[in-house]
Design a protein around this motif. Structure first.
Motif, PDB file in Angstrom:
ATOM      1  N   LYS A  63      -3.398   0.239   9.237  1.00 17.52           N
ATOM      2  CA  LYS A  63      -2.267   0.436   8.736  1.00 17.52           C
ATOM      3  C   LYS A  63      -1.305   0.092   9.580  1.00 17.52           C
ATOM      4  O   LYS A  63      -0.203   0.243   9.534  1.00 17.52           O
ATOM      5  CB  LYS A  63      -1.973   1.946   8.192  1.00 17.52           C
ATOM      6  N   THR A 116       0.446  -4.339   3.090  1.00 20.49           N
ATOM      7  CA  THR A 116      -0.066  -4.706   1.886  1.00 20.49           C
ATOM      8  C   THR A 116      -1.661  -4.279   1.371  1.00 20.49           C
ATOM      9  O   THR A 116      -2.065  -4.005   2.512  1.00 20.49           O
ATOM     10  CB  THR A 116       0.084  -5.980   1.252  1.00 20.49           C
ATOM     11  N   GLN A 117      -1.973  -4.169   0.061  1.00 18.80           N
ATOM     12  CA  GLN A 117      -3.281  -3.696  -0.260  1.00 18.80           C
ATOM     13  C   GLN A 117      -4.065  -4.562   0.420  1.00 18.80           C
ATOM     14  O   GLN A 117      -5.267  -4.156   0.872  1.00 18.80           O
ATOM     15  CB  GLN A 117      -3.456  -3.796  -1.703  1.00 18.80           C
ATOM     16  N   TYR A 166       0.954  -1.172   0.051  1.00 20.66           N
ATOM     17  CA  TYR A 166       0.166   0.052   0.179  1.00 20.66           C
ATOM     18  C   TYR A 166       1.081   1.345   0.161  1.00 20.66           C
ATOM     19  O   TYR A 166       1.841   1.368   0.945  1.00 20.66           O
ATOM     20  CB  TYR A 166      -0.907  -0.019   1.263  1.00 20.66           C
ATOM     21  N   ASP A 200     -10.707   0.662  -1.202  1.00 22.95           N
ATOM     22  CA  ASP A 200      -9.565   1.027  -1.832  1.00 22.95           C
ATOM     23  C   ASP A 200      -9.649   0.037  -3.256  1.00 22.95           C
ATOM     24  O   ASP A 200      -8.397   0.211  -3.529  1.00 22.95           O
ATOM     25  CB  ASP A 200      -8.227   1.210  -0.901  1.00 22.95           C
ATOM     26  N   HIS A 213      -7.424   1.340  -6.146  1.00 22.10           N
ATOM     27  CA  HIS A 213      -6.076   1.311  -6.383  1.00 22.10           C
ATOM     28  C   HIS A 213      -5.801  -0.045  -7.194  1.00 22.10           C
ATOM     29  O   HIS A 213      -4.653  -0.064  -7.728  1.00 22.10           O
ATOM     30  CB  HIS A 213      -5.367   1.095  -4.984  1.00 22.10           C
ATOM     31  N   HIS A 261      -4.517  -4.099   4.215  1.00 20.21           N
ATOM     32  CA  HIS A 261      -5.195  -2.978   4.615  1.00 20.21           C
ATOM     33  C   HIS A 261      -6.690  -2.940   4.388  1.00 20.21           C
ATOM     34  O   HIS A 261      -7.321  -2.557   5.141  1.00 20.21           O
ATOM     35  CB  HIS A 261      -4.820  -1.607   3.406  1.00 20.21           C
TER      36      HIS A 261
END
Ligand SMILES: [Fe+2]
Ligand SMILES: [Fe+2]
Length: 181
Positions: free
Chosen positions: A160, A26-27, A20, A55, A58, A30
């Protein structure tokens, strides 16, 4: 264009391991941490799913590493919407669409919020239009489901941590399935 739940799983499997931008997660971590915080707060399926997918833009729109450092606002809050329309209802889409404006709102209405943001979140805040004025904040919170977006944003900003354990993706996809149209 519309995704189904299996497509979302594939997307996380393919790209979830990516870092991230500018954060120690990481994505996928998160997304899972945001959804887990929603679940711990007893949020319903729709809001937990919005937290999981907030998100997704992204993952759908590749902008490279930490676009905010290059002065780019990736507009990820809007990018996922056409892919999710038809799969989920308006409330879930609104919570995703406005999770960035919710940061602008929180910084305007809770002075301590800005200080709690990560460095990347503060940098992107400027690119996203900055802190709302009092009038803008009032207009924002009157939008439908803006409260849900604010709730989501508070979990988002806490999600996070480099080492927070969560239930697996399959658990949250099951919740997503339950609130899909
Ligand atoms: Fe976001
Ligand atoms: Fe996020």
């Amino acid at each position: 264009m519309a995704l189904d739940i299996d497509d979302i799983q594939t997307l996380f499997e393919r790209r979830g391991a990516e870092q991230y931008s500018g954060e120690p997660v990481t994505q996928l971590q998160h997304a899972l941490q945001t959804a887990h915080l929603a679940e711990l707060a007893a949020a319903d399926d729709e809001l937990v799913t919005a937290a999981l997918l907030h998100d997704l833009g992204h993952l759908l729109n590749e902008q490279g590493e930490t676009p905010s450092l290059r002065g780019i606002d990736d507009l990820h809050q809007y990018f996922a919407l056409p892919f999710l329309r038809g799969l989920f209802g308006e409330r879930l889409l609104h919570a995703i669409q406005w999770h960035v404006d919710a940061k602008r709102y929180l910084c305007a209405t809770r002075p301590e919020h800005w200080a709690s943001l990560s460095e990347d979140s503060r940098r992107s805040l400027v690119l996203q239009g900055g802190v709302f004025s009092a009038e803008e904040a009032q207009a924002f919170i009157a939008r439908p489901h803006a409260q849900d977006a604010v709730q989501l944003r508070l979990w988002d900003d806490l999600a996070k941590a480099s080492d927070r354990p969560t239930p697996p993706l399959s658990h949250f996809l099951e919740r997503a399935r339950r609130c899909s149209l």
